[in-house]
Design an enzyme around this catalytic site. Structure first.
Site, PDB file in Angstrom:
ATOM      1  CG  HIS A  63      -2.063  -0.884   1.189  1.00 27.97           C
ATOM      2  ND1 HIS A  63      -2.291  -1.861   2.126  1.00 27.97           N
ATOM      3  CD2 HIS A  63      -3.085  -0.959   0.304  1.00 27.97           C
ATOM      4  CE1 HIS A  63      -3.408  -2.510   1.819  1.00 27.97           C
ATOM      5  NE2 HIS A  63      -3.905  -1.981   0.718  1.00 27.97           N
ATOM      6  CG  ASP A  93      -4.419  -4.114  -1.731  1.00 26.38           C
ATOM      7  OD1 ASP A  93      -5.372  -4.030  -2.528  1.00 26.38           O
ATOM      8  OD2 ASP A  93      -4.524  -4.565  -0.575  1.00 26.38           O
ATOM      9  NE  ARG A  94      -4.463   4.567  -6.040  1.00 24.99           N
ATOM     10  CZ  ARG A  94      -5.722   5.003  -6.003  1.00 24.99           C
ATOM     11  NH1 ARG A  94      -6.700   4.205  -5.576  1.00 24.99           N
ATOM     12  NH2 ARG A  94      -6.021   6.232  -6.389  1.00 24.99           N
ATOM     13  CE  LYS A  95      -8.518  -3.334  -0.909  1.00 24.70           C
ATOM     14  NZ  LYS A  95      -7.163  -3.261  -0.340  1.00 24.70           N
ATOM     15  NE  ARG A 239      -2.971  -6.454  10.892  1.00 26.77           N
ATOM     16  CZ  ARG A 239      -4.200  -6.000  11.096  1.00 26.77           C
ATOM     17  NH1 ARG A 239      -4.441  -5.213  12.129  1.00 26.77           N
ATOM     18  NH2 ARG A 239      -5.186  -6.335  10.274  1.00 26.77           N
TER      19      ARG A 239
END
Length: 270
Positions: A63, A93-95, A239
């Protein structure tokens, strides 16, 4: 729904997309279907984590707009060096979720110049087929045949209360059918079909965890075996690899092995 049980190397031989072919071959050679999601806010931590996790992954998911001290020279150029060093591909992950002309500009321009370095990006289907065409045009204008690009459509999400399901998911699948070469698959929680029509979509699934069930902010985790058995090709883990008290190299190996064993089981090799 039938889950694809072909091997990655067999799928590489017949896939319409050069990006998908390269990714499948990379996964087979490194014996990994792990994508590491690196959501940190400094370039130093970003690059350090990627250097540690690089040997265990087929993809690094970014991101890039989270990074506070971003610059192309200090963030992207070292990222590309690490991708060559450790042999992984890059997924931003630009969406994207706007009309074709706008997403094209967002993809190729601004400070991030995503099309110049990300092998794969993704988009919502909410604005219709134009989002695919706009991004494809952007890729054609800024890259060569030697550095092809691919797009994932967001069919399903792993967060509580997501609106991406049912009819929305099915309409997103219809949008994906508009371009067999550029659209390589989906962000989804299961196999999205299409095999009977000649499509071989790659399914990448976030919200995968070996230990946790959720994060208190709407994320829900499913196990590696659970997602792979229902159609996932690539597990996306963040995570779980580098959260508090976790050693990225230990966890990278752990998730890589879990994902690969689940794949071997699904394809009848184990």
């Amino acid at each position: 729904m039938t889950v694809n049980t072909k091997t990655y190397s067999a799928r590489a031989e017949t896939h319409a997309s050069p990006v998908a072919q390269r990714l499948f071959r990379l996964m087979e050679s490194k014996k990994t279907n792990l994508c590491a999601s690196i959501d940190v806010d400094t370039t130093k931590e970003f690059l350090e984590l990627i250097d540690k996790l690089g040997p265990y992954v087929c993809l690094i998911k970014t991101h890039i707009d989270i990074i506070n001290d971003f610059s192309y020279e200090s963030t992207i150029e070292p990222l590309l060096e690490l991708s060559r060093k450790h042999q992984f591909m890059i997924f931003e992950d630009r969406k994207f979720a706007d009309i074709g002309n706008t997403v094209k500009k967002q993809y190729i321009g601004g400070v991030y110049k995503i099309s110049s370095w990300a092998d794969i990006t993704n988009a919502h289907g909410v604005t219709g087929n134009g989002v695919v065409e706009g991004l494809k045009q952007g890729a054609k204008e800024t890259t060569t045949d030697q550095e092809p690009r691919g797009l994932l459509m967001l069919a399903e999400l792993s967060s509580v209360g997501s609106l991406a399901y049912g009819e929305y998911s099915q309409k997103t699948v219809e949008i994906a059918k508009s371009d067999k070469e550029f659209v390589i698959g989906f962000i989804a929680q299961r196999d999205m079909g299409g095999q009977e029509e000649g499509f071989d979509w790659i399914i990448m699934t976030p919200g995968v965890g070996l230990d946790d069930k959720g994060d208190g902010l709407g994320q829900q985790y499913r196990t590696v075996n659970e997602v792979v058995s229902t159609g996932t090709d690539i597990i996306i883990v963040g995570r779980g690899l580098f959260g508090k008290g976790r050693d990225p190299e230990v966890e990278g190996k752990r998730y890589r092995d879990a994902g690969w064993n689940a794949y071997l089981k699904k394809t009848g090799q184990l």
